[in-house]
Design an enzyme around this catalytic site. Structure first.
Site, short mmCIF file in Angstrom:
data_model
loop_
_atom_site.label_atom_id
_atom_site.label_comp_id
_atom_site.label_asym_id
_atom_site.label_seq_id
_atom_site.Cartn_x
_atom_site.Cartn_y
_atom_site.Cartn_z
N GLN A 78 -43.45 -13.32 43.98
CA GLN A 78 -43.07 -13.64 42.36
C GLN A 78 -42.65 -14.95 42.48
O GLN A 78 -41.51 -15.52 42.18
CB GLN A 78 -42.13 -12.59 42.14
N PHE A 79 -43.42 -15.95 42.01
CA PHE A 79 -43.21 -17.44 41.67
C PHE A 79 -42.46 -17.52 40.51
O PHE A 79 -41.68 -18.51 40.44
CB PHE A 79 -44.51 -18.22 41.70
N THR A 80 -42.34 -16.42 39.52
CA THR A 80 -41.56 -16.84 38.41
C THR A 80 -40.14 -17.03 38.48
O THR A 80 -39.45 -17.44 37.88
CB THR A 80 -42.02 -15.87 37.34
#
Length: 146
Positions: A78-80
Protein backbone atom coordinates in the site's frame (compact mmCIF):
# COMPACT_ATOMS: atom_id res chain seq x y z
CA UNK A 1 8.44 1.61 6.45
CA UNK A 2 4.90 2.15 7.65
CA UNK A 3 2.53 -0.73 8.38
CA UNK A 4 -1.11 -0.63 9.36
CA UNK A 5 -1.61 -3.86 11.31
CA UNK A 6 -5.12 -5.10 11.92
CA UNK A 7 -6.13 -8.13 13.95
CA UNK A 8 -8.74 -9.88 11.82
CA UNK A 9 -11.11 -12.80 12.04
CA UNK A 10 -10.93 -13.02 8.24
CA UNK A 11 -9.43 -11.06 5.35
CA UNK A 12 -9.05 -11.50 1.62
CA UNK A 13 -7.66 -9.80 -1.46
CA UNK A 14 -9.00 -10.02 -5.00
CA UNK A 15 -7.46 -8.75 -8.23
CA UNK A 16 -9.77 -8.62 -11.25
CA UNK A 17 -12.22 -10.93 -9.43
CA UNK A 18 -9.52 -13.51 -8.72
CA UNK A 19 -8.62 -14.14 -5.09
CA UNK A 20 -4.88 -13.74 -4.52
CA UNK A 21 -4.88 -14.24 -0.76
CA UNK A 22 -7.20 -15.05 2.12
CA UNK A 23 -6.79 -15.74 5.83
CA UNK A 24 -8.80 -16.51 8.93
CA UNK A 25 -7.82 -15.41 12.47
CA UNK A 26 -4.62 -13.48 12.14
CA UNK A 27 -3.09 -10.22 11.02
CA UNK A 28 -3.70 -8.17 7.92
CA UNK A 29 -0.81 -5.86 7.11
CA UNK A 30 -1.02 -2.85 4.82
CA UNK A 31 2.62 -2.20 3.96
CA UNK A 32 4.00 1.14 2.77
CA UNK A 33 7.66 1.41 1.85
CA UNK A 34 9.55 4.69 2.13
CA UNK A 35 12.32 5.67 -0.28
CA UNK A 36 14.86 5.44 2.59
CA UNK A 37 13.83 1.97 3.77
CA UNK A 38 16.21 -0.96 3.64
CA UNK A 39 16.57 -4.60 4.69
CA UNK A 40 17.19 -3.64 8.34
CA UNK A 41 13.96 -1.64 8.57
CA UNK A 42 12.02 -4.54 7.06
CA UNK A 43 13.54 -7.20 9.31
CA UNK A 44 13.03 -5.14 12.47
CA UNK A 45 9.34 -4.62 11.68
CA UNK A 46 8.77 -8.20 10.53
CA UNK A 47 10.29 -9.54 13.74
CA UNK A 48 8.23 -7.09 15.81
CA UNK A 49 5.05 -8.24 14.04
CA UNK A 50 5.77 -11.92 14.69
CA UNK A 51 6.22 -11.23 18.41
CA UNK A 52 3.67 -8.46 18.99
CA UNK A 53 1.19 -9.56 21.66
CA UNK A 54 -2.18 -8.47 20.26
CA UNK A 55 -4.24 -11.65 20.74
CA UNK A 56 -6.19 -12.45 23.89
CA UNK A 57 -5.07 -15.08 26.35
CA UNK A 58 -7.56 -17.16 28.38
CA UNK A 59 -8.21 -14.28 30.76
CA UNK A 60 -9.01 -11.86 27.91
CA UNK A 61 -5.75 -9.92 28.13
CA UNK A 62 -3.82 -9.15 24.93
CA UNK A 63 -0.87 -11.31 25.79
CA UNK A 64 -0.35 -13.66 22.82
CA UNK A 65 1.41 -13.22 19.48
CA UNK A 66 0.22 -14.35 16.06
CA UNK A 67 2.67 -17.24 16.41
CA UNK A 68 1.28 -18.19 19.84
CA UNK A 69 -2.25 -18.50 18.40
CA UNK A 70 -1.01 -20.13 15.18
CA UNK A 71 -2.68 -17.35 13.22
CA UNK A 72 -2.17 -16.32 9.63
CA UNK A 73 -0.79 -13.19 7.99
CA UNK A 74 -2.06 -11.37 4.90
CA UNK A 75 0.51 -8.91 3.52
CA UNK A 76 -0.88 -6.20 1.22
CA UNK A 77 1.29 -3.56 -0.48
CA UNK A 78 0.00 0.00 0.00
CA UNK A 79 2.12 2.88 -1.30
CA UNK A 80 -0.59 5.39 -0.38
CA UNK A 81 0.50 5.18 3.27
CA UNK A 82 3.20 7.67 2.30
CA UNK A 83 0.82 10.21 0.81
CA UNK A 84 1.73 13.84 1.38
CA UNK A 85 -1.46 15.91 1.53
CA UNK A 86 -0.10 19.10 3.10
CA UNK A 87 -0.32 21.23 -0.06
CA UNK A 88 -3.31 21.20 -2.35
CA UNK A 89 -5.97 18.54 -2.51
CA UNK A 90 -4.21 15.90 -4.58
CA UNK A 91 -1.87 13.70 -2.53
CA UNK A 92 1.70 13.28 -3.72
CA UNK A 93 3.78 10.18 -3.14
CA UNK A 94 7.34 11.51 -3.51
CA UNK A 95 8.54 9.90 -0.28
CA UNK A 96 7.23 6.46 -1.21
CA UNK A 97 9.85 4.11 -2.61
CA UNK A 98 9.85 3.62 -6.36
CA UNK A 99 8.18 0.47 -7.68
CA UNK A 100 11.36 -1.55 -8.17
CA UNK A 101 12.70 -0.94 -4.66
CA UNK A 102 9.29 -1.23 -3.01
CA UNK A 103 8.45 -4.51 -4.70
CA UNK A 104 11.82 -5.97 -3.73
CA UNK A 105 11.39 -5.06 -0.03
CA UNK A 106 7.75 -6.19 -0.06
CA UNK A 107 8.75 -9.60 -1.45
CA UNK A 108 11.61 -9.83 1.04
CA UNK A 109 9.17 -9.19 3.88
CA UNK A 110 6.87 -11.96 2.66
CA UNK A 111 9.86 -14.31 2.38
CA UNK A 112 11.05 -13.33 5.85
CA UNK A 113 7.69 -14.24 7.38
CA UNK A 114 7.73 -17.59 5.58
CA UNK A 115 11.30 -18.38 6.64
CA UNK A 116 11.01 -17.20 10.25
CA UNK A 117 7.65 -18.75 11.10
CA UNK A 118 5.49 -21.76 10.34
CA UNK A 119 2.45 -19.54 9.73
CA UNK A 120 0.36 -19.41 6.59
CA UNK A 121 1.41 -16.22 4.77
CA UNK A 122 -0.86 -14.85 2.05
CA UNK A 123 -0.38 -11.79 -0.16
CA UNK A 124 -1.95 -9.17 -2.28
CA UNK A 125 -0.48 -8.38 -5.69
CA UNK A 126 2.12 -5.66 -5.96
CA UNK A 127 1.16 -2.85 -8.32
CA UNK A 128 -2.37 -4.11 -8.88
CA UNK A 129 -5.70 -2.50 -8.13
CA UNK A 130 -6.93 -4.73 -5.31
CA UNK A 131 -10.25 -5.30 -3.58
CA UNK A 132 -9.50 -5.91 0.10
CA UNK A 133 -12.12 -7.25 2.49
CA UNK A 134 -11.62 -7.85 6.19
CA UNK A 135 -13.35 -8.18 9.49
CA UNK A 136 -11.34 -6.28 12.10
CA UNK A 137 -11.37 -8.25 15.34
CA UNK A 138 -11.61 -6.07 18.45
CA UNK A 139 -11.15 -3.73 16.71
CA UNK A 140 -7.39 -3.88 17.03
CA UNK A 141 -5.48 -1.59 14.68
CA UNK A 142 -1.89 -0.42 15.13
CA UNK A 143 0.33 1.76 12.98
CA UNK A 144 3.93 0.58 13.06
CA UNK A 145 6.73 2.67 11.65
CA UNK A 146 10.49 2.28 11.50
Amino acid sequence: MKIVLQRVSKASVRVENVQTGAIENGLMLLVGIHEDDDQQHMEWLAEKILKLRVFDDKSGKMNLSVQDVKGEILVVPQFTLYADYEQGNRPSYFSAAGPEKAEKLYNEMVSYFKQQSELNIETGKFGANMDVEFCNDGPVTLVLEK
